[in-house]
Design a protein around this motif. Structure first.
Motif, mmCIF file in Angstrom:
data_model
loop_
_atom_site.group_PDB
_atom_site.id
_atom_site.type_symbol
_atom_site.label_atom_id
_atom_site.label_comp_id
_atom_site.label_asym_id
_atom_site.label_seq_id
_atom_site.Cartn_x
_atom_site.Cartn_y
_atom_site.Cartn_z
ATOM 1 N N GLN A 1 -2.455 5.998 20.043
ATOM 2 C CA GLN A 1 -2.375 4.975 21.087
ATOM 3 C C GLN A 1 -0.979 4.362 21.181
ATOM 4 O O GLN A 1 -0.612 3.817 22.207
ATOM 5 C CB GLN A 1 -3.404 3.879 20.831
ATOM 6 C CG GLN A 1 -4.818 4.328 21.103
ATOM 7 C CD GLN A 1 -5.812 3.414 20.435
ATOM 8 O OE1 GLN A 1 -6.260 3.700 19.346
ATOM 9 N NE2 GLN A 1 -6.154 2.316 21.069
ATOM 10 N N LEU A 2 -0.224 4.435 20.089
ATOM 11 C CA LEU A 2 1.141 3.918 20.161
ATOM 12 C C LEU A 2 1.934 4.738 21.172
ATOM 13 O O LEU A 2 2.839 4.242 21.834
ATOM 14 C CB LEU A 2 1.821 3.999 18.789
ATOM 15 C CG LEU A 2 1.207 3.160 17.675
ATOM 16 C CD1 LEU A 2 1.984 3.349 16.393
ATOM 17 C CD2 LEU A 2 1.193 1.689 18.056
ATOM 18 N N GLN A 3 1.563 6.012 21.282
ATOM 19 C CA GLN A 3 2.218 6.879 22.253
ATOM 20 C C GLN A 3 1.633 6.651 23.649
ATOM 21 O O GLN A 3 2.350 6.364 24.593
ATOM 22 C CB GLN A 3 2.054 8.335 21.792
ATOM 23 C CG GLN A 3 2.942 9.334 22.512
ATOM 24 C CD GLN A 3 2.391 9.726 23.855
ATOM 25 O OE1 GLN A 3 3.046 9.572 24.866
ATOM 26 N NE2 GLN A 3 1.163 10.188 23.885
ATOM 27 N N GLN B 1 4.805 9.169 15.378
ATOM 28 C CA GLN B 1 3.537 9.861 15.163
ATOM 29 C C GLN B 1 3.622 10.754 13.927
ATOM 30 O O GLN B 1 4.708 11.122 13.488
ATOM 31 C CB GLN B 1 3.170 10.679 16.401
ATOM 32 C CG GLN B 1 2.640 9.849 17.561
ATOM 33 C CD GLN B 1 3.693 8.986 18.237
ATOM 34 O OE1 GLN B 1 4.866 9.308 18.185
ATOM 35 N NE2 GLN B 1 3.276 7.898 18.854
ATOM 36 N N SER B 2 2.448 11.120 13.433
ATOM 37 C CA SER B 2 2.379 11.835 12.164
ATOM 38 C C SER B 2 3.311 13.035 12.102
ATOM 39 O O SER B 2 3.943 13.277 11.081
ATOM 40 C CB SER B 2 0.955 12.279 11.913
ATOM 41 O OG SER B 2 0.170 11.133 11.706
ATOM 42 N N VAL B 3 3.401 13.771 13.184
ATOM 43 C CA VAL B 3 4.255 14.956 13.152
ATOM 44 C C VAL B 3 5.704 14.560 12.865
ATOM 45 O O VAL B 3 6.398 15.198 12.067
ATOM 46 C CB VAL B 3 4.122 15.763 14.459
ATOM 47 C CG1 VAL B 3 4.319 14.909 15.673
ATOM 48 C CG2 VAL B 3 5.085 16.921 14.479
ATOM 49 N N ASN C 1 5.532 1.822 11.275
ATOM 50 C CA ASN C 1 5.003 1.720 12.628
ATOM 51 C C ASN C 1 3.831 2.675 12.827
ATOM 52 O O ASN C 1 3.943 3.699 13.477
ATOM 53 C CB ASN C 1 6.099 1.993 13.648
ATOM 54 C CG ASN C 1 5.747 1.427 15.008
ATOM 55 O OD1 ASN C 1 4.626 0.961 15.225
ATOM 56 N ND2 ASN C 1 6.695 1.456 15.926
ATOM 57 N N CYS C 2 2.713 2.311 12.266
ATOM 58 C CA CYS C 2 1.516 3.133 12.379
ATOM 59 C C CYS C 2 0.336 2.230 12.109
ATOM 60 O O CYS C 2 0.384 1.389 11.221
ATOM 61 C CB CYS C 2 1.575 4.263 11.356
ATOM 62 S SG CYS C 2 0.001 5.099 11.099
ATOM 63 N N LEU C 3 -0.701 2.381 12.908
ATOM 64 C CA LEU C 3 -1.886 1.530 12.757
ATOM 65 C C LEU C 3 -2.797 2.039 11.653
ATOM 66 O O LEU C 3 -3.761 1.387 11.282
ATOM 67 C CB LEU C 3 -2.673 1.503 14.066
ATOM 68 C CG LEU C 3 -1.929 1.014 15.310
ATOM 69 C CD1 LEU C 3 -2.638 1.495 16.559
ATOM 70 C CD2 LEU C 3 -1.860 -0.506 15.309
ATOM 71 N N MET C 4 -2.499 3.227 11.144
ATOM 72 C CA MET C 4 -3.374 3.912 10.183
ATOM 73 C C MET C 4 -4.805 3.919 10.700
ATOM 74 O O MET C 4 -5.764 3.752 9.954
ATOM 75 C CB MET C 4 -3.302 3.261 8.803
ATOM 76 C CG MET C 4 -1.945 3.470 8.183
ATOM 77 S SD MET C 4 -2.035 3.525 6.422
ATOM 78 C CE MET C 4 -0.330 3.236 6.027
ATOM 79 N N CYS C 5 -4.903 4.113 12.012
ATOM 80 C CA CYS C 5 -6.224 4.138 12.635
ATOM 81 C C CYS C 5 -6.953 5.427 12.282
ATOM 82 O O CYS C 5 -8.168 5.510 12.379
ATOM 83 C CB CYS C 5 -6.089 4.019 14.143
ATOM 84 S SG CYS C 5 -5.174 5.392 14.871
ATOM 85 N N GLY C 6 -6.189 6.444 11.898
ATOM 86 C CA GLY C 6 -6.816 7.700 11.504
ATOM 87 C C GLY C 6 -7.230 8.589 12.652
ATOM 88 O O GLY C 6 -7.886 9.599 12.453
ATOM 89 N N ARG C 7 -6.855 8.221 13.880
ATOM 90 C CA ARG C 7 -7.228 9.078 15.010
ATOM 91 C C ARG C 7 -6.539 10.432 14.941
ATOM 92 O O ARG C 7 -7.098 11.447 15.321
ATOM 93 C CB ARG C 7 -6.874 8.381 16.333
ATOM 94 C CG ARG C 7 -7.914 7.357 16.753
ATOM 95 C CD ARG C 7 -7.461 6.554 17.950
ATOM 96 N NE ARG C 7 -7.161 7.380 19.114
ATOM 97 C CZ ARG C 7 -8.074 7.903 19.917
ATOM 98 N NH1 ARG C 7 -9.328 7.691 19.690
ATOM 99 N NH2 ARG C 7 -7.719 8.628 20.947
HETATM 100 S S1 SF4 Z 1 -2.830 6.733 12.350
HETATM 101 FE FE1 SF4 Z 1 -3.117 6.055 14.477
HETATM 102 S S2 SF4 Z 1 -1.285 4.832 14.937
HETATM 103 FE FE2 SF4 Z 1 -0.828 6.042 13.107
HETATM 104 S S3 SF4 Z 1 0.187 7.880 13.908
HETATM 105 FE FE3 SF4 Z 1 -2.009 8.346 13.683
HETATM 106 S S4 SF4 Z 1 -2.888 7.932 15.705
HETATM 107 FE FE4 SF4 Z 1 -0.874 6.927 15.636
#
Ligand code: SF4
Ligand code: SF4
Ligand code: SF4
Ligand code: SF4
Lengths: 111, 598
Positions: free
Chosen positions: B289-291, B300-302, B320-326
């Motif tokens: 969602q940050l993107q 992003q993770s990559v 800068n990551c929500l650690m939302c795990g999406r």
């Molecule tokens: S954990 Fe969430 S905020 Fe962090 S990189 Fe993955 S999708 Fe984006």
């Protein structure tokens, strides 16, 4: 009368000469987090603070003092914070307080 | 028979280099593993786990089944390249055996067999193999064409964005793109001069023989094989330092995982396998969602894994990551993205400071008496309705409850962990564990998924069952201890990241709500649910950005036409409340309002 604490005070009455304070660190903190200047000193952060509930730690006093260049004891004090994030949720100015705490720690001691 | 020609030198050098570099990496990483991990490997090496790993290597490293599931076109691209190439090598090897019988042929003899055929005077053809090899080449070429297309237009592959690459990758990528077209040209030229029966190279060869003057064909013959060999050589040399290392790193990673190794809050050499197993496919970009909401394009993770791999990770990207795990939920390699992000932060921020939290000594603000403990959590004290509703529920079922933090408690420690201060967090963990033990509770209920996760993952609470309040209420209802009245409202449930993807709890809250009213699902739900944006894990985005994330996800919840939005995390609750027009309630409130008094 003197013993009643209304909770408004930030520090005991004393004379401070801001001109004598070294503002380099304080300026660096504000430069990195300009939003801190939006603080209205409402004290919501202190009122909700988990650590402040258990100790004398007072986040509003701390960040106000640091901004004025009074760093004495600030690093030791800010390490009482548990980074729980309640202050960020209640701050009416939307200040990213957790980032501020990390920044103060970084500038005053860590690293 | 000779199997040497000068043009094979780049290929030979590349191959030797590749093997040396990769072996060095793997050996170093394995040797540096912590002792517990080595013990795990020894323990599991000769068990069925190893067989299971072999099967997974076939499914994932060759067939890319998981990518297929996320994105079929992308899966086809990866599979045609990986599996096609693999078969080209295997079938090519069998082909030489078919021609020459079981005799030893050096590696370059297999790889450039079409070249060595005529100079060794082999003129008969094995049509089956020629057709098969051509078919495989066609499959790989299709994969290459798709890869070109993906670069040109990522939307064609069903992706909004594709990865931006660094120089190393570009070298390897360009080499890879042209390896197979070069092979096609070299083999077609060979067929033009010496004959061939494959439907692809053979027909192309015939066409060339008819249209192009013979001298010209002879002139280009050797150089075409030089080009093919050099491209292979370049690719092999660049491979260990580029994204294509993932082809090789994924194989040991799969074995290590089956032997029960996993990343932890501290960095270790195991992480290298995970980091280098990232293929930079970019699948993790779109779910972020940050993107999509905020247009932040470099965290992003990559990109995080890339930066970490090449030692250019900065604090801002790590934080800068929500650690939302999406993204983790979608990653086809199954990389533990959140844990890696976490231990990157720990490396940069964890400063042990012994004097810290001395004030915790002897502290006990708890109240009440009972075998069930209730830990509201810091955030829940900002949503007093939740706390109040829980107390009503406890009262209704006559539960004796010990309240851990009704009058101020100590944080669970997860916020400190999320910012990388693992040593400091350990003090909270020790304090709270001791507190729970001292009060002899057997069940611990918490209203905060953040606390729940750390209790389950990092606390040693043997003998104490840890429940989220939604699970606890679900149990009360199914056991018949609590009866609730059904109302006519429509409820939309928001899955908090830490509760859903974090702890895998999706059904208990839905069952609870269903006991009261109708549950309507939003567009993204369960494993796919959106993040509310207020995650404690992100210390970089500012308030307006948090608000935007919250507004967009709340709009999606409201689009279901529900009467009430329900969630079960105080942080999500605050975020949704800021943006919602309809009413927002914690799951405990919904229940407490509808308790049937007997
Ligand atoms: S954990 Fe969430 S905020 Fe962090 S990189 Fe993955 S999708 Fe984006
Ligand atoms: S709550 Fe926000 S505005 Fe109020 S004193 Fe604290 S930082 Fe300043
Ligand atoms: S994050 Fe720190 S300063 Fe803010 S409320 Fe929590 S303990 Fe207090
Ligand atoms: S982290 Fe996973 S999804 Fe993201 S690029 Fe790497 S392999 Fe693909």
């Amino acid at each position: 009368m003197r013993n009643i604490n209304f909770g408004y005070g930030i520090s005991r009455p004393r004379a401070i000469d801001i001109d004598n304070n070294d503002l380099r660190k304080s300026n660096a903190i504000i430069a990195e987090m300009p939003e801190l200047q939006a603080c209205i000193g409402c004290g919501s952060c202190t009122a909700s603070c988990t650590a402040g509930n258990l100790t004398e730690f007072n986040f509003r006093r701390l960040h106000t003092a640091v901004r004025r260049g009074e760093y004495k004891g600030a690093y030791e004090d800010i390490n009482k914070c548990m980074l729980c994030g309640k202050c960020r949720l209640v701050c009416p100015r939307g200040i990213n307080t957790r980032a501020l705490i990390m920044l103060i720690k970084r500038k005053l001691g860590d690293f | 028979m000779t199997f040497f020609a000068p043009f094979t030198i780049p290929f030979i050098i590349g191959t030797i280099f590749l093997f040396a570099a990769v072996a060095t990496k793997f050996v170093l990483w394995l040797v540096r593993l912590p002792r517990v991990d080595k013990r795990l490997i020894r323990h599991n090496l000769f068990t069925w786990h190893t067989l299971a790993a072999v099967w997974e290597v076939v499914r994932e490293s060759l067939l890319h089944v998981r990518i297929f599931k996320v994105n079929p076109v992308l899966g086809f691209m990866h599979a045609s390249l990986a599996f096609g190439w693999f078969l080209l090598i295997v079938v090519g090897w069998i082909e030489t055996v078919a021609y020459l019988g079981a005799q030893w042929v050096p590696l370059q003899g297999h790889v450039f067999f079409k070249y060595f055929m005529p100079i060794n005077g082999i003129t008969h053809h094995e049509p089956l193999f020629e057709q098969l090899m051509d078919a495989l080449l066609l499959v790989v070429l299709t994969g290459v064409a798709l890869a070109w297309m993906k670069r040109l237009r990522s939307r064609f592959m069903g992706m909004r964005r594709t990865t931006k690459h660094i120089l190393f990758d570009r070298v390897a990528l360009s080499a890879l793109w042209f390896i197979f077209p070069a092979r096609l040209i070299a083999e077609s030229l060979t067929a033009a001069l010496y004959g061939g029966e494959g439907f692809l190279t053979g027909s192309l060869g015939h066409a060339l023989a008819e249209t192009v003057p013979h001298d010209l064909l002879v002139m280009f013959y050797e150089p075409s094989w030089w080009v093919y060999s050099s491209l292979l050589g370049i690719f092999f040399v660049a491979m260990p330092f580029s994204r294509y290392m993932h082809i090789l790193a994924e194989i040991p990673l799969i074995f290590l995982r089956h032997w029960k190794l996993h990343p932890t809050a501290e960095r270790k050499s195991y992480d290298r396998f995970e980091v280098e197993a990232c293929s930079r496919c970019g699948i993790c970009i779109d779910p972020c969602q940050l993107q999509s909401e905020l247009g932040i394009n470099d965290v992003q993770s990559v990109y995080f894994l890339r930066d970490r791999r090449y030692n250019m990770l900065n604090l801002k990207v790590a934080n800068n990551c929500l650690m939302c795990g999406r993204c983790e939920a979608k990653c086809p390699v199954g990389i533990n993205l959140n844990t890696l992000r976490l231990n990157s932060r720990a490396k940069r921020r964890n400063i042990p400071y012994e004097g810290r939290y001395k004030y915790l000594r002897g502290l006990d603000r708890s109240s009440g008496e009972g075998r069930v403990g209730y830990f509201a959590g810091c955030m829940t004290s900002l949503t007093p309705a939740t706390q109040h509703s829980m107390e009503q529920i406890f009262k209704a079922v006559g539960e004796d409850v010990w309240f851990a933090d009704r009058d101020g408690g100590v944080c669970c420690g997860r916020p400190l962990m999320l910012t990388g201060e693992t040593d400091a967090a350990r003090k909270m963990v020790a304090y709270n564990t001791d507190l729970f033990r001292r009060h002899n509770i057997t069940t611990l209920v918490t209203s905060c998924p953040i606390c729940l996760r750390v209790f389950r993952e990092h606390y040693r609470l043997d003998g104490i069952e840890v429940l989220h309040h939604s699970e606890y209420i679900d149990r009360l209802i199914t056991e018949g201890r609590l009866s609730v009245a059904a109302d006519a409202r429509r409820y939309t449930y928001h899955d908090p990241c830490e509760l859903g993807r974090g702890c895998g709890i999706y059904d208990a809250p839905r069952r609870v709500i269903a006991a009261v009213g109708e549950v309507v699902e939003p567009k993204h739900s369960r494993r796919d649910a959106l993040c509310c944006g207020s995650s404690l894990a992100n210390t970089v985005i500012d308030d307006s950005q948090q608000l935007r994330l919250g507004e967009r996800m709340t709009a999606e919840l409201e689009a279901t036409g529900c009467d009430t939005i329900v969630t079960s995390c105080p942080l999500c609750m605050k975020a949704i409340n800021r943006a919602a027009r309809c009413s927002v309630e914690d799951i405990s409130e919904v229940v407490a309002k509808n308790i049937l008094r007997s």
